[in-house]
Motif scaffolding. Structure first.
Motif, PDB file in Angstrom:
ATOM      1  N   ASP A 169      12.682 -12.917  49.871  1.00  0.00           N
ATOM      2  CA  ASP A 169      13.763 -11.930  49.803  1.00  0.00           C
ATOM      3  C   ASP A 169      13.593 -10.958  48.642  1.00  0.00           C
ATOM      4  N   GLU A 170      12.409 -10.908  48.061  1.00  0.00           N
ATOM      5  CA  GLU A 170      12.190 -10.073  46.887  1.00  0.00           C
ATOM      6  C   GLU A 170      12.205  -8.583  47.228  1.00  0.00           C
ATOM      7  N   GLN A 171      12.810  -7.795  46.342  1.00  0.00           N
ATOM      8  CA  GLN A 171      12.813  -6.343  46.447  1.00  0.00           C
ATOM      9  C   GLN A 171      12.524  -5.744  45.069  1.00  0.00           C
ATOM     10  N   ILE A 172      11.984  -4.531  45.065  1.00  0.00           N
ATOM     11  CA  ILE A 172      11.874  -3.758  43.837  1.00  0.00           C
ATOM     12  C   ILE A 172      13.177  -2.973  43.688  1.00  0.00           C
ATOM     13  N   VAL A 173      13.950  -3.255  42.653  1.00  0.00           N
ATOM     14  CA  VAL A 173      15.229  -2.580  42.431  1.00  0.00           C
ATOM     15  C   VAL A 173      15.020  -1.444  41.429  1.00  0.00           C
ATOM     16  N   LEU A 174      15.489  -0.261  41.794  1.00  0.00           N
ATOM     17  CA  LEU A 174      15.360   0.914  40.938  1.00  0.00           C
ATOM     18  C   LEU A 174      16.717   1.394  40.442  1.00  0.00           C
ATOM     19  N   LEU A 175      16.748   1.862  39.206  1.00  0.00           N
ATOM     20  CA  LEU A 175      17.868   2.681  38.767  1.00  0.00           C
ATOM     21  C   LEU A 175      17.523   4.088  39.248  1.00  0.00           C
ATOM     22  N   SER A 176      18.085   4.446  40.386  1.00  0.00           N
ATOM     23  CA  SER A 176      17.708   5.678  41.068  1.00  0.00           C
ATOM     24  C   SER A 176      18.091   6.916  40.276  1.00  0.00           C
ATOM     25  N   GLN A 177      19.315   6.931  39.756  1.00  0.00           N
ATOM     26  CA  GLN A 177      19.785   8.043  38.952  1.00  0.00           C
ATOM     27  C   GLN A 177      21.075   7.640  38.271  1.00  0.00           C
ATOM     28  N   VAL A 178      21.537   8.483  37.374  1.00  0.00           N
ATOM     29  CA  VAL A 178      22.779   8.230  36.652  1.00  0.00           C
ATOM     30  C   VAL A 178      23.713   9.417  36.884  1.00  0.00           C
ATOM     31  N   LEU A 179      24.894   9.147  37.418  1.00  0.00           N
ATOM     32  CA  LEU A 179      25.903  10.185  37.660  1.00  0.00           C
ATOM     33  C   LEU A 179      26.629  10.451  36.347  1.00  0.00           C
ATOM     34  N   ASN A 180      26.549  11.668  35.874  1.00  0.00           N
ATOM     35  CA  ASN A 180      27.054  12.009  34.545  1.00  0.00           C
ATOM     36  C   ASN A 180      28.521  11.621  34.360  1.00  0.00           C
ATOM     37  N   ALA A 181      28.764  10.930  33.279  1.00  0.00           N
ATOM     38  CA  ALA A 181      30.125  10.545  32.886  1.00  0.00           C
ATOM     39  C   ALA A 181      30.080  10.153  31.416  1.00  0.00           C
ATOM     40  N   GLU A 182      31.235  10.117  30.808  1.00  0.00           N
ATOM     41  CA  GLU A 182      31.291   9.809  29.379  1.00  0.00           C
ATOM     42  C   GLU A 182      30.726   8.434  29.075  1.00  0.00           C
ATOM     43  N   ILE A 183      30.919   7.488  29.980  1.00  0.00           N
ATOM     44  CA  ILE A 183      30.511   6.113  29.721  1.00  0.00           C
ATOM     45  C   ILE A 183      28.991   5.947  29.693  1.00  0.00           C
ATOM     46  N   ASN A 184      28.269   6.859  30.348  1.00  0.00           N
ATOM     47  CA  ASN A 184      26.815   6.707  30.415  1.00  0.00           C
ATOM     48  C   ASN A 184      26.045   7.835  29.732  1.00  0.00           C
ATOM     49  N   ILE A 185      26.669   8.430  28.720  1.00  0.00           N
ATOM     50  CA  ILE A 185      26.006   9.488  27.967  1.00  0.00           C
ATOM     51  C   ILE A 185      24.692   8.969  27.379  1.00  0.00           C
ATOM     52  N   GLU A 186      23.671   9.815  27.435  1.00  0.00           N
ATOM     53  CA  GLU A 186      22.304   9.552  26.969  1.00  0.00           C
ATOM     54  C   GLU A 186      21.470   8.783  27.990  1.00  0.00           C
ATOM     55  N   TYR A 187      22.095   8.339  29.084  1.00  0.00           N
ATOM     56  CA  TYR A 187      21.319   7.674  30.127  1.00  0.00           C
ATOM     57  C   TYR A 187      21.064   8.591  31.325  1.00  0.00           C
ATOM     58  N   GLU A 188      21.639   9.793  31.322  1.00  0.00           N
ATOM     59  CA  GLU A 188      21.633  10.620  32.516  1.00  0.00           C
ATOM     60  C   GLU A 188      20.242  11.091  32.949  1.00  0.00           C
ATOM     61  N   CYS A 189      19.273  10.995  32.077  1.00  0.00           N
ATOM     62  CA  CYS A 189      17.919  11.444  32.424  1.00  0.00           C
ATOM     63  C   CYS A 189      17.060  10.339  33.037  1.00  0.00           C
ATOM     64  N   VAL A 190      17.595   9.134  33.123  1.00  0.00           N
ATOM     65  CA  VAL A 190      16.831   8.028  33.710  1.00  0.00           C
ATOM     66  C   VAL A 190      16.778   8.205  35.227  1.00  0.00           C
ATOM     67  N   ILE A 191      15.578   8.247  35.763  1.00  0.00           N
ATOM     68  CA  ILE A 191      15.387   8.470  37.197  1.00  0.00           C
ATOM     69  C   ILE A 191      14.323   7.514  37.725  1.00  0.00           C
ATOM     70  N   ASN A 192      14.644   6.837  38.818  1.00  0.00           N
ATOM     71  CA  ASN A 192      13.671   6.019  39.555  1.00  0.00           C
ATOM     72  C   ASN A 192      12.844   5.107  38.651  1.00  0.00           C
ATOM     73  N   THR A 193      13.559   4.316  37.869  1.00  0.00           N
ATOM     74  CA  THR A 193      12.929   3.365  36.952  1.00  0.00           C
ATOM     75  C   THR A 193      13.263   1.945  37.397  1.00  0.00           C
ATOM     76  N   ARG A 194      12.288   1.072  37.375  1.00  0.00           N
ATOM     77  CA  ARG A 194      12.496  -0.287  37.865  1.00  0.00           C
ATOM     78  C   ARG A 194      13.407  -1.075  36.930  1.00  0.00           C
ATOM     79  N   VAL A 195      14.314  -1.844  37.547  1.00  0.00           N
ATOM     80  CA  VAL A 195      15.196  -2.742  36.805  1.00  0.00           C
ATOM     81  C   VAL A 195      14.574  -4.129  36.843  1.00  0.00           C
ATOM     82  N   LEU A 196      14.294  -4.689  35.670  1.00  0.00           N
ATOM     83  CA  LEU A 196      13.632  -5.993  35.593  1.00  0.00           C
ATOM     84  C   LEU A 196      14.609  -7.144  35.460  1.00  0.00           C
TER      85      LEU A 196
END
Length: 571
Positions: free
Chosen positions: A353-380
């Protein structure tokens, strides 16, 4: 909301009030309609099953009037070289039937672009154009010896088409008749290397009388992992000797890859293998599984709607080939990040059942400031726990009671406060017009026999499967579509169909454009879900192109197996 589109293909009637066509012809359908040759009425057809690996689909029509004066076509034997055949269909969506003559020029294991698979195929010197997909290829006795499905698109070659071999069609039909669904074609469960080098054979303790192929890697999710080891020498399969080039005798004076023996078997069958291990001859047996079960990155989505999960504006998805197409377009194999391509090419599952999970993108909001440029990065990992798949991540987040949500990525760490994340999520979803925080679970892509809704005439999408295009990219068709399958045959048996494709609701997450630096070239399976007349292409390689390591060649050997030119589905 995207507008509906439509496209046409060809097909033909067979016994049991059934119709055969290509899988890429009905991919992402909502309604399939068929029309008989010289007829003006269109009938609703129901998809019984389909197989992406073999690019075949089986339909039926409930209306009895459709089957009046229909005489099903019969199947013939695999044609010999230089045998004349005619391909019947509706190329370029014409109103009248087209008959094209050709000669069989090659019969061997071919690359099936739609399913990223290697199965027996027939090459003919007749072009297969858009709309011809699913049309029958007939011999002099008007028996079906193949089904048109793709052609070669290359400046170095003209009028080269490919047929699904009759033996592949027979396997597909027997599979459905036995299991009431398509279960797939088998894979040997290991990658391999040729043993043609004299020094290599001597190093592996092979005598002059021994021949075979070297096992490079065994898939951990395959039953072969229990009996085979890297550097075993496979000398025979089911009693048939394997040459140092990996071929076995086939018909008179011909040889073919030993993978052919595997593809003739069904899921659950046992294969008998003779091996040479450390100079000793051994005999092992193991059960065969569907070839797609070993793929870490799937070629096709198994659901009509792709999976996603969001929290605090962080959008997580499972990596798949359609997702890469959506993100990076038709040239995704050149634009996608090398890390993602490497996992697609050489990755294999540690767990079923293994999958490669990606943080596809970050929807801009105050709670996730400084993370908005993360695109298509694998979550380990999440909070220190290694991920198995997207559903595992969603469950851990939902059940989390700690103060922080920590996501360990390939290159960085993303942390948000749990209570604030829960409070902010609803507002973020509303701001970005996303109807649901997640879409995870099984959504059947096709209604099989005995499971149809209503009267079986149409297939309705239930639950949350409404054609939502999560990634909002037209290249990633995750909407409901309707493709007509034209039914071809002799005289009155030829029919033509058309249909409309339902558009997505257009409120999916808009993806950011990411720059890729990938330098590997991958084939792209052709699909029938475009509806815009564009043919999908497979780039076969020029000796430098790579293919998935779960194919019948080892990843190192694959680079030497390229075949010049490009193939494209003839839909």
């Amino acid at each position: 909301m995207r507008r509906q589109t439509q496209s046409t293909s060809s097909g033909f009637a067979i016994s049991g009030r059934r119709i055969l066509t290509n899988a890429h012809s009905i991919e992402h359908h909502t309604v399939v309609r068929v029309k008989k040759r010289a007829g003006d009425r269109k009938y609703i057809a129901r998809v019984l099953t389909y197989g992406n690996e073999c690019d075949l689909a089986l339909l039926t029509v409930e209306d009895n009037s459709f089957w009046e004066r229909i005489q099903p076509l019969q199947f013939g034997k695999l044609p010999d070289l230089q045998t004349s055949v005619i391909v019947v269909g509706y190329p370029i969506g014409g109103e009248n039937i087209s008959v094209t003559a050709g000669v069989v020029s090659r019969v061997e294991i071919q690359e099936y672009t739609h399913g990223d698979s290697q199965l027996l195929g027939i090459q003919i010197d007749a072009a297969i154009n858009s709309g011809s997909s699913g049309g029958p290829a007939l011999n002099h006795s008007n028996h079906v010896v193949g089904i048109a499905f793709q052609s070669m698109n290359s400046g170095d070659a003209e009028n080269i088409g490919y047929l699904v071999a009759e033996s592949v069609v027979d396997h597909f039909l027997k599979d459905y008749e036995t299991n009431s669904k398509y279960t797939g074609f088998c894979h040997c469960g290991f990658t391999w290397q040729k043993m043609e080098n004299k020094a290599l054979r001597k190093c592996m303790n092979m005598s002059p009388d021994d021949s075979g192929v070297l096992v490079r890697r065994v898939m951990k999710t395959s039953p072969a992992n229990k009996v085979l080891k890297p550097e075993d020498i496979v000398t025979s399969i089911d009693g048939v000797s394997v040459s140092n080039a990996g071929t076995v005798p086939y018909r008179s004076g011909e040889r073919i890859s030993f993978h052919y023996i595997i593809t003739t078997k069904f899921t659950g069958d046992v294969v008998k293998v003779d091996i040479l291990r450390n100079g000793k001859h051994l005999h092992v047996e193991y059960e065969l599984r569907d070839s797609s079960e070993n793929l870490l990155v799937p070629v096709r989505e198994r659901r009509r709607q792709p999976e996603y999960f969001t929290i605090a504006g962080l959008v997580f998805v499972a990596l798949s080939e359609p997702y890469l197409v959506a993100e990076y377009g038709d040239k995704w194999d050149l634009k996608a990040p090398v890390r993602l391509l490497e996992r697609l090419l050489y990755g294999s599952k540690e767990h079923v059942d293994e999958q490669i999970v990606l943080l596809s993108q970050v929807l801009n909001a105050e709670i996730n400031i400084e993370y908005e440029c993360v695109i298509n990065t694998r979550v380990l990992k999440f909070n220190g726990t290694k991920l198995r798949n997207l559903a595992h991540l969603a469950t851990m987040v939902d059940e989390c009671t700690t103060d922080f949500l920590r996501f360990d990525l390939d290159d960085e760490i993303v942390v948000v406060e749990r209570k604030e994340a829960i409070e902010a999520s609803a507002e973020i979803l509303e701001t970005h017009c996303i109807p649901s925080a997640s879409s995870i679970g099984e959504l059947s892509a096709v209604v099989t026999a005995g499971e149809e809704d209503g009267d079986g005439a149409t297939q309705e999408v239930k639950g949350d499967d409404k054609g939502v295009d999560v990634v909002g990219d037209e290249a990633h068709v995750v909407k409901d579509e309707d493709k007509g399958a034209d039914v071809g045959g002799e005289a009155t048996q030829v029919v033509k169909g058309e249909g409309k494709k339902g558009g997505g609701n257009g409120n999916g997450v808009d993806k950011k454009e990411g720059e890729g630096n990938g330098n590997a070239k991958l084939k792209e399976g052709g699909g029938g879900g475009n509806g815009n007349g564009a043919d999908k292409k497979e780039e076969k390689g020029d000796g430098k192109d790579a293919k998935r390591s779960v194919s019948m060649w080892d990843e190192h050997e694959e680079e030497e197996q390229g075949e010049r030119g490009e193939k494209e589905n003839g839909e």
